[in-house]
Structures are given as structure tokens and as C-alpha cells.
Design a protein around this motif. Structure first.
Motif, PDB file in Angstrom:
ATOM      1  N   ARG A 268       9.742  17.608 -17.602  1.00 63.50           N
ATOM      2  CA  ARG A 268       9.742  16.337 -18.253  1.00 63.50           C
ATOM      3  C   ARG A 268       8.410  15.237 -17.750  1.00 63.50           C
ATOM      4  O   ARG A 268       7.903  14.704 -18.463  1.00 63.50           O
ATOM      5  CB  ARG A 268      11.003  15.687 -18.246  1.00 63.50           C
ATOM      6  CG  ARG A 268      10.976  14.084 -18.913  1.00 63.50           C
ATOM      7  CD  ARG A 268      12.337  13.524 -18.869  1.00 63.50           C
ATOM      8  NE  ARG A 268      12.514  12.265 -19.707  1.00 63.50           N
ATOM      9  CZ  ARG A 268      12.196  10.950 -18.776  1.00 63.50           C
ATOM     10  NH1 ARG A 268      12.153  11.092 -17.434  1.00 63.50           N
ATOM     11  NH2 ARG A 268      12.245  10.083 -19.478  1.00 63.50           N
ATOM     12  N   ARG A 269       8.608  15.241 -16.291  1.00 69.74           N
ATOM     13  CA  ARG A 269       7.711  14.790 -15.927  1.00 69.74           C
ATOM     14  C   ARG A 269       6.252  15.158 -15.680  1.00 69.74           C
ATOM     15  O   ARG A 269       5.252  14.219 -15.827  1.00 69.74           O
ATOM     16  CB  ARG A 269       7.960  14.536 -14.024  1.00 69.74           C
ATOM     17  CG  ARG A 269       9.243  13.699 -13.861  1.00 69.74           C
ATOM     18  CD  ARG A 269       9.161  13.612 -12.166  1.00 69.74           C
ATOM     19  NE  ARG A 269       9.430  14.593 -11.562  1.00 69.74           N
ATOM     20  CZ  ARG A 269      10.623  15.314 -11.331  1.00 69.74           C
ATOM     21  NH1 ARG A 269      11.520  14.697 -11.454  1.00 69.74           N
ATOM     22  NH2 ARG A 269      10.600  16.164 -10.492  1.00 69.74           N
ATOM     23  N   MET A 272       4.933  14.206 -19.108  1.00 71.27           N
ATOM     24  CA  MET A 272       4.471  12.800 -19.255  1.00 71.27           C
ATOM     25  C   MET A 272       3.016  12.713 -18.471  1.00 71.27           C
ATOM     26  O   MET A 272       2.267  11.886 -19.046  1.00 71.27           O
ATOM     27  CB  MET A 272       5.408  12.064 -18.648  1.00 71.27           C
ATOM     28  CG  MET A 272       6.876  11.645 -19.410  1.00 71.27           C
ATOM     29  SD  MET A 272       7.877  10.730 -18.574  1.00 71.27           S
ATOM     30  CE  MET A 272       7.198   9.261 -18.455  1.00 71.27           C
TER      31      MET A 272
END
Length: 430
Positions: A268-269, A272
């Protein structure tokens, strides 16, 4: 008897080596703390959106490994108060040093075993050539990776080879080759070495994931730009890989990547950060990275400049007397060879009375005789000179001779033999 003497000398040399390197490595671990504070602060504030500058920041740890012999620990008032007592403790308790060296050896062994196991696993895999790139194809659904430092091997899972398009395979391979081209595999190896040598600092283990995240972000940006693609398509490829490998995991492959909450949060990071991608001028990015590495190299050179050498010549001259009857010795004076507050107040400058070359010691007998009378010397007088030391107050040695002037000459020439024991020769090379 000669064998026992040799073993005693060897044991003494090993203890000196353990003490010498433990002192340095523990000081390097302490120096690494403010470096960690600076790097972690900058990557979260000023350089948070500076992808390549943030990844290059980690090179500032290179000078840390050269900081163990800095003169600050011996010539600065703060350093003297905080660190000079280390030498005495470790020399009195060498077992503490062997405990630390044992931790280093265990850490290095585990590191080499893990890396060797991974490299052997990659070499045993099926070999293939995908669009001009030699790869190892894994039967289990692992994420693609590159292993090795000097001869890197790219590993891709067979499930990707079977189901990915040519464009997708080329992007995956480009990503791994970008890691190799940017020197990230060498960075990982250096970081693992730092973790092993400075194992008492747990931050090296904790910060490993942040290092990988920063290098992975730089690699993602470089791959997107070089492939002339878009961040959206690159992110879709990453999600496709996660979905495919996750499906294989549920099918029974326990080694699949992206399995678990921690892996999900990491992906997820990463997504982003990919979403923030913007085209960048390559020359500016390369110049930024080069500038940071140059700064790290200059810092390492500066640290070496303000540090003691591995072997330091000792210009000091020591005079002591020995009483054969009582078998006791007494130091009469020590002249460090440099004009210090101590030497000025002592009123004694042995270098004005004593000089030496490679074969003889020369003494101004008249001045030296007055000095001995002031000291009330009664026994045999010995001169110690021309020595060396590893660190101030640790592992020192000097040549010596007995002062004798039977003919009351004004100048005395005393021969001596300038030869080092084999153990001292090795000690100078430590």
C-alpha cells in the motif's frame, strides 16, 4: 618451551586484537546514533518527496565505519571524560571483548549463510533467457528479485513467465536490472555488514526496511521513466503481481509473497509512492545522487584525517631507574616530544639532552647528570625511546638502553639494536 612461549605470544596478540577492534567498533556504534537521527529526520521532513536524494542519504553511514580511531575520543575534553576509561576496562576484562567479537562472528555467519543459501537456490533453478536477459525461473511463486553482488542473478517465478505479456515481462526485468545498475545490491550487502559489525545498535535491524523502501522507490521511478510508461500502468502491473501470487498462496504455496497484513501495508505504501511519480531530468537526479555520495566520501576522508593511524610513532622519551637490590623501578621523567603544559611546568626537556638514530643514542652527559642529581637517582638508569602505539594508552612499545658513562665524557654514544619481535610486527599491522 619455545612452543609454549609462541602460544603465549599468540594468545597475547589475539587479546590485543580483540581489545583494539572492540574499542573501535563500539565507538562506531555510538557515532552511528546521531547519524541515524539526522537521516531519519531528513527523510521524513525536508527530503520526504525528494526520491533520489532520500535514497542517497543512507550513504552517510559509510564514514561511520572509519570513526573508531578519531582523535576526539582522546584530545577533546568531552571525549576524554566519556571514553578514555574504555581502554582500561577492556584491558582488565578481555572477556568482554571476546563476547562482542563472538557476536560479530555469529552475525557474519548468519549473514553469509542466508546469502549463500539464497544464491545457491537461485543457481539450482531452471535457466532461461527472456527477451535477451538471462534469468533463473523459480517453481514457487516468489516475487521477482536479484541476488548476488559481483555476479547478480535475476529470479522470476514461472507463473509470471507463463501468464505475463512481453511488455510486462520486460518491465519486471527492467526493474531488477535497474536495482543492479543503481548499485542497490551492493548497498544491501554493505548494510548487512554494518548490522553484523555494529550489532549492539538495534537500529540497523529496524532501519533495514526503511532503507529498502527508499531504494525501492528510487528504482520504481527510474524504471517508469526508462520504460517510457506511466505510473498508472506500472501500478496496475504491481497489483496484478500481488493478486496472482496471492492466489498461488491460497492454492497452497507457503512461500508466496504479499501474504499477510505486513506485506499488504508495505505494498500500500509503495503504491502511494508510485502514484506520486513525476518525470524528472536524469542529469539532475544523477547530479543529486553524486553530490550526496561525494559528501559521504569527503566526510570519510575528513574522519580519517582527524583519526590516529593504525600504527602511530611515539616521539616521547622516558627515563626510569631500576634498583637491583629491591627490584623496584621508578619513572624519573617523560618528555612527550611536544611542547605541552605538562612538559613546560615540569621544567624538563629530555629531547634537549637525548637524541637517537637507527643505531645509537646520543646523550649530553653534563646536562643529563644534573637532571639525575635533581631526581636523586641511585640505581641503574634506562632510556626508552623511538616507540609506537596503536591508540593513546594502548598497545605501546619503545626501544631501550642502559645509560652508562664510565669515562665522564661530555657526550655519550650508546649503541642499541633496532629490531622488532614478530608479535610486535603483527601488532603494527592490526
Amino acid at each position: 618451551m619455545m612452543i609454549q612461549e609462541f602460544l603465549n605470544h599468540a594468545a597475547s596478540l589475539l587479546n590485543l586484537g580483540a581489545i583494539y577492534y572492540t574499542i573501535q567498533l563500539l565507538r562506531c556504534a555510538l557515532v552511528s546514533l546521531p547519524v541515524f537521527a539526522a537521516v531519519l529526520f531528513l527523510r521524513k521532513t525536508l527530503f520526504q518527496n525528494r526520491v533520489f536524494l532520500k535514497s542517497a542519504l543512507w550513504s552517510l553511514f559509510v564514514p561511520v565505519l572509519f570513526a573508531g580511531r578519531m582523535k576526539f575520543f582522546y584530545e577533546n575534553e568531552i571525549g576524554i571524560v566519556l571514553f578514555t576509561w574504555w581502554n582500561g576496562i577492556f584491558m582488565r576484562h578481555p572477556g568482554l571483548c571476546w563476547l562482542y567479537i563472538g557476536g560479530v562472528c555469529v552475525s557474519l555467519f548468519l549473514l553469509l549463510r542466508r546469502r549463500t543459501k539464497l544464491k545457491r537456490l537461485a543457481l539450482r533453478m531452471k535457466k532461461s533467457v527472456l527477451y535477451g536477459t538471462a534469468v533463473s525461473v523459480a517453481d514457487i511463486p516468489v516475487t521477482p528479485f536479484a541476488a548476488g553482488v559481483f555476479k547478480p542473478v535475476i529470479v522470476v517465478p514461472d507463473v509470471m513467465v507463463q501468464h505475463y505479456s512481453e511488455t510486462e515481462i520486460r518491465t519486471v526485468l527492467l526493474h531488477e536490472k535497474t536495482h543492479i545498475r543503481l548499485g542497490h545490491l551492493l548497498c544491501y550487502a554493505f548494510w548487512d555488514l554494518m548490522r553484523a559489525l555494529l550489532w549492539v545498535n538495534p537500529l540497523f535491524a529496524v532501519a533495514a526496511k526503511w532503507l529498502r523502501e527508499d531504494l525501492e522507490e528510487a528504482c520504481d521511478w527510474a524504471t517508469i521513466q526508462k520504460s517510457s510508461g506511466e505510473a498508472y500502468e506500472y501500478g496496475k502491473l504491481l497489483l496484478k503481481s500481488m493478486r496472482m501470487l496471492q492466489a498461488q498462496y491460497h492454492a497452497g504455496y507457503l512461500y508466496a509473497a504479499f501474504a499477510g497484513e505486513a506485506c499488504y501495508q508495505r505494498i500500500r505504501r509503495r503504491m502511494m509512492r508510485i502514484a506520486r511519480y513525476q518525470p524528472y531530468p536524469k542529469a539532475a537526479a544523477a547530479g543529486t545522487v553524486f553530490a550526496v555520495f561525494l559528501c559521504a566520501a569527503c566526510t570519510a576522508v575528513w574522519v580519517q584525517h582527524v583519526s590516529y593511524d593504525r600504527c602511530n610513532e611515539d616521539p616521547g622519551i622516558l627515563v626510569y631507574e631500576y634498583d637491583p637490590l629491591s627490584q623496584a623501578s621508578r619513572t624519573l621523567a617523560y618528555d612527550p616530544g611536544e611542547e605541552t603544559k605538562t612538559s613546560r611546568t615540569a621544567g624538563t626537556n629530555l629531547h634537549r639532552m637525548i637524541s637517537y638514530d637507527d643505531s645509537y643514542v646520543y646523550v649530553d652527559a653534563e646536562a643529563f647528570h644534573c637532571f639525575l642529581q635533581e631526581c636523586n637517582a641511585q640505581g641503574e638508569v634506562f632510556l626508552v625511546f623511538g616507540g609506537f602505539y596503536k591508540l593513546p594508552g594502548f598497545a605501546g612499545y619503545g626501544y631501550s638502553c642502559c645509560y652508562d658513562n664510565p669515562y665522564n665524557r661530555q657526550f655519550v654514544q650508546i649503541p642499541y639494536e633496532k629490531r622488532l619481535h614478530w608479535m610486535l610486527r603483527l601488532m603494527k599491522l592490526l
